[in-house]
Design a protein around this motif. Structure first.
Motif, PDB file in Angstrom:
ATOM      1  N   GLY A 429      45.812  43.720  47.478  1.00 39.37           N
ATOM      2  CA  GLY A 429      44.962  42.783  46.752  1.00 39.37           C
ATOM      3  C   GLY A 429      44.549  43.293  45.386  1.00 39.37           C
ATOM      4  O   GLY A 429      44.701  44.475  45.059  1.00 39.37           O
ATOM      5  N   TRP A 430      44.031  42.364  44.601  1.00 40.97           N
ATOM      6  CA  TRP A 430      43.437  42.696  43.308  1.00 40.97           C
ATOM      7  C   TRP A 430      41.941  42.418  43.423  1.00 40.97           C
ATOM      8  O   TRP A 430      41.486  41.282  43.209  1.00 40.97           O
ATOM      9  CB  TRP A 430      44.085  41.865  42.200  1.00 40.97           C
ATOM     10  CG  TRP A 430      45.468  42.345  41.883  1.00 40.97           C
ATOM     11  CD1 TRP A 430      45.808  43.322  40.998  1.00 40.97           C
ATOM     12  CD2 TRP A 430      46.699  41.908  42.479  1.00 40.97           C
ATOM     13  NE1 TRP A 430      47.170  43.517  40.997  1.00 40.97           N
ATOM     14  CE2 TRP A 430      47.749  42.659  41.890  1.00 40.97           C
ATOM     15  CE3 TRP A 430      47.031  40.958  43.447  1.00 40.97           C
ATOM     16  CZ2 TRP A 430      49.081  42.488  42.243  1.00 40.97           C
ATOM     17  CZ3 TRP A 430      48.353  40.786  43.802  1.00 40.97           C
ATOM     18  CH2 TRP A 430      49.371  41.544  43.204  1.00 40.97           C
ATOM     19  N   PRO A 431      41.159  43.424  43.825  1.00 42.32           N
ATOM     20  CA  PRO A 431      39.733  43.201  44.090  1.00 42.32           C
ATOM     21  C   PRO A 431      38.975  42.811  42.828  1.00 42.32           C
ATOM     22  O   PRO A 431      39.264  43.291  41.730  1.00 42.32           O
ATOM     23  CB  PRO A 431      39.260  44.552  44.630  1.00 42.32           C
ATOM     24  CG  PRO A 431      40.236  45.547  44.091  1.00 42.32           C
ATOM     25  CD  PRO A 431      41.554  44.836  44.012  1.00 42.32           C
ATOM     26  N   ILE A 432      37.999  41.939  43.016  1.00 43.87           N
ATOM     27  CA  ILE A 432      37.155  41.475  41.912  1.00 43.87           C
ATOM     28  C   ILE A 432      35.819  42.190  42.037  1.00 43.87           C
ATOM     29  O   ILE A 432      35.061  41.966  42.982  1.00 43.87           O
ATOM     30  CB  ILE A 432      36.993  39.945  41.965  1.00 43.87           C
ATOM     31  CG1 ILE A 432      38.382  39.301  41.826  1.00 43.87           C
ATOM     32  CG2 ILE A 432      36.052  39.461  40.866  1.00 43.87           C
ATOM     33  CD1 ILE A 432      38.410  37.820  42.095  1.00 43.87           C
ATOM     34  N   MET A 433      35.542  43.057  41.074  1.00 45.56           N
ATOM     35  CA  MET A 433      34.430  44.001  41.196  1.00 45.56           C
ATOM     36  C   MET A 433      33.147  43.480  40.555  1.00 45.56           C
ATOM     37  O   MET A 433      32.515  44.137  39.731  1.00 45.56           O
ATOM     38  CB  MET A 433      34.833  45.347  40.593  1.00 45.56           C
ATOM     39  CG  MET A 433      36.099  45.943  41.191  1.00 45.56           C
ATOM     40  SD  MET A 433      36.053  46.059  43.006  1.00 45.56           S
ATOM     41  CE  MET A 433      34.702  47.213  43.218  1.00 45.56           C
TER      42      MET A 433
END
Length: 623
Positions: A429-433
């Motif tokens: 995934g491409w985590p949204i921080m």
């Protein structure tokens, strides 16, 4: 009086000013008449603002008095005059313009009246015979339409009335993974207000959409890349490029080297060729080594740069306008995204990253705009550049391949694709921080959440990067991005199940689920792109197929009869329907047109046609 006496009186001497008295008096009389008529018949003009007023714009400060409800002397207005349900509210006439004869033609009669709205408040209207005219500014706000009075070529005016403020972007051709991504060639992601700047460390947008500090938002970065990829495909003219420095060749006429500083060509083993080595003080209080550019047309600057320890590269630009300003854009060894003071704008290129060779592609116009907003804040006006004067080097480092160009779309596209490679985590995934609060804060996603829309956009970006470069690393990353699609939202994935039957990929994986429509379709397009490039991958085939089945079954749930809803919170959260703004509604239509071009089921074209009619004010039938 005889004719002779009359002639004699006409010939008598008069003061010269007397002959102007009659015309002047006539003009004064005309102005007085006009003023009286205006006060009588022009109670209030019909306005046509371009923006909506607030809901209380026409409310009066006092309740309706008895004399405003009915007066025996007022003209009776039936329900056909004011519309259904309005007949019982009689308004006292304020002013009236009597019918007059003008050259044998009858002039229309206007009467200023009050329109009583929903038994709640009054607004000023005008009645002509059986017709009642309501101010457009009220209609505009009441029905959420848009419009403005526009000047015609013949000098006349026309009211341009639009039910929807957003244009539907039609497809140029059948959707293809190799081609333009939807209508993204119209996107200019980096100039959006919610973009803090384009990072000097990674060459991608830094978002402030849900946090002022600035962070990397995968959806925004993918859209940045896809927009530049699409622009590259449709640009009919090849970008103009001027090479300023290449292969370490030093043209002394272009350099100004202060005392104690040096510039010369050296062999670089890492690059396998000649580069320019420079040595100078790091201090901004001392002159930098100057390299002249004098560029007046093409404002995309590209260069290869490496520092030994610390240093900076400063670009001097001049702005257009009456008060021309000299601004300095400095790219420095720092981890701060952007800062500004005086006439200086600073972009961090990384405290450690600046010590390795990197290619920088900077849109100088965008960098100036983002810095100017910090410098002048509320007094900010868009700064247009007249020329790039040159650049200054400070510190000890190496530089090569300096060029200016009209655009660099593919470099910006691959900046986004390469960021996707670096930012992907072990779960694919491409985590949204950043924290995301939804539905008035009733549900919250803590930092680190995944988005199916981000996953889909990343796949659309990476598959195009693979097709363009033939580099397997991009395709491998896209395939790894499938993992969160099989993990439920409550378990840190993006999968939701509607009515225990239909799989849905959540843009915002909340509990309870939202079922956002546009984000889901974007995730489907990402799966389609990957399916097209990796036809033997059974996982992507399955995920796309089950998602398509869900969309066909659930699509009617988003139809309100006059528009669409953004999500299904009215079903899952017992909240009021979240109506889609017109720009989201037209996005829904464009997405359906894309699906209609690649799928045989007529539901997508049928729904797109109906939803298009809603943008013209048409509604579904009632019982």
């Amino acid at each position: 009086m005889s004719d002779a006496m009359r002639l004699s009186s006409l010939n008598r001497f008069r003061h010269p000013a007397i002959r102007f008295a009659l015309p002047v008096l006539s003009i004064v009389a005309l102005l007085v008449s006009f003023h009286m008529c205006w006060n009588k018949c022009s109670d209030r003009a019909v306005h046509s603002p371009t923006g909506h007023q607030d809901d209380n714009f026409y409310r009066e400060d006092r309740p309706i008095g008895q004399d405003e409800i009915y007066d025996e002397n007022s003209e009776h207005l039936n329900s056909n005059d004011l519309g259904k349900g309005q007949g019982q509210h009689k308004s006292k006439p304020v002013d009236e313009v009597e019918e007059e004869e003008d050259g044998g033609r009858s002039q229309k009669t206007y009467k200023a009246i009050q329109c009583h709205i929903n038994e709640d408040y009054n607004i000023p209207c005008r009645k002509e015979d059986k017709e009642v005219y309501v101010p457009f500014s009220f209609v505009q706000n009441y029905f959420e339409i848009t419009g403005s009075v526009q000047q015609q070529e013949d000098g006349g005016e026309v009211l341009n009335w639009l039910h929807s403020y957003s244009e539907i972007k039609q497809l140029r051709e059948k959707y293809s993974t190799k081609g333009v991504f939807m209508h993204f060639d119209h996107y200019n992601v980096e100039v959006r207000d919610r973009v803090k700047c384009v990072s000097g460390m990674d060459g991608v947008p830094v978002s402030t959409q849900w946090g002022p500090q600035g962070y990397y938002y995968p959806i925004q970065i993918a859209q940045f890349g896809l927009s530049h990829y699409s622009k590259f495909l449709i640009d009919t003219e090849k970008a103009s490029v001027t090479q300023r420095l290449k292969d370490g060749q030093v043209n002394r006429e272009l350099w100004e080297v202060p005392g104690g500083a040096t510039v010369h060509s050296v062999e670089d083993d890492d690059r396998g060729g000649q580069v320019v080595e420079f040595k100078n003080t790091e201090s901004f209080s001392k002159p930098g080594i100057f390299f002249s550019l004098d560029e007046t047309a093409d404002f995309v600057l590209t260069f290869d740069l490496k520092f030994e320890h610390n240093g900076s590269l400063t670009v001097e630009v001049m702005t257009k306008g009456r008060s021309k300003q000299k601004l300095f854009l400095t790219y420095t060894c720092s981890n701060v995204f952007i800062a500004a003071s005086g006439n200086n704008i600073y972009h961090g290129i990384g405290a450690d990253k600046c010590r390795t060779w990197r290619t920088f592609t900077r849109d100088i116009v965008t960098d100036v705009q983002k810095g100017a907003k910090i410098l002048w804040k509320k007094k900010y006006t868009k700064k247009h550049i007249s020329n790039i004067v040159g650049l200054y080097l400070r510190g000890h480092g190496w530089i090569d391949n300096i060029s200016t160009s009209s655009s660099a779309h593919m470099a910006q596209f691959f900046a986004a694709a390469d960021w996707m490679l670096k930012a992907q985590d072990e779960e694919g995934g491409w985590p949204i921080m950043v924290t995301r609060r939804i539905a008035d804060g009733t549900v919250e996603l803590p930092p680190g959440w995944y988005s199916a829309m981000a996953q889909g956009h990343a796949m659309s970006t990476l598959t195009r990067a693979f097709l363009r470069s033939k580099d397997q690393k991009y395709l491998d990353a896209a395939i790894r991005g499938l993992k969160p699609f099989d993990v439920k939202s409550k378990d840190h994935g993006v999968l939701a199940i509607f009515m225990d039957k239909y799989a849905w990929y959540e843009e915002y994986p909340t509990t309870p689920s939202l079922f956002v429509l546009n984000g889901f379709i974007y995730s489907l397009l990402g799966l389609y792109d990957l399916k097209s490039v990796a036809p033997d991958n059974s996982d992507v085939q399955r995920l796309y197929s089950q998602g398509l089945t869900s969309l066909k079954a659930m699509l009617p749930l988003y139809d309100t009869g006059s528009g669409t809803t953004y999500d299904l919170r009215h079903v899952t959260m017992s909240r009021p329907p979240n109506r889609a703004r017109w720009d989201y509604h037209t996005t829904h239509i464009t997405q359906l047109l894309v699906l209609a071009s690649i799928e045989d089921d007529p539901i997508f074209a049928t729904m797109a046609k109906r939803w298009t009619e809603y943008t013209k004010g048409k509604r579904s039938p009632h019982n």
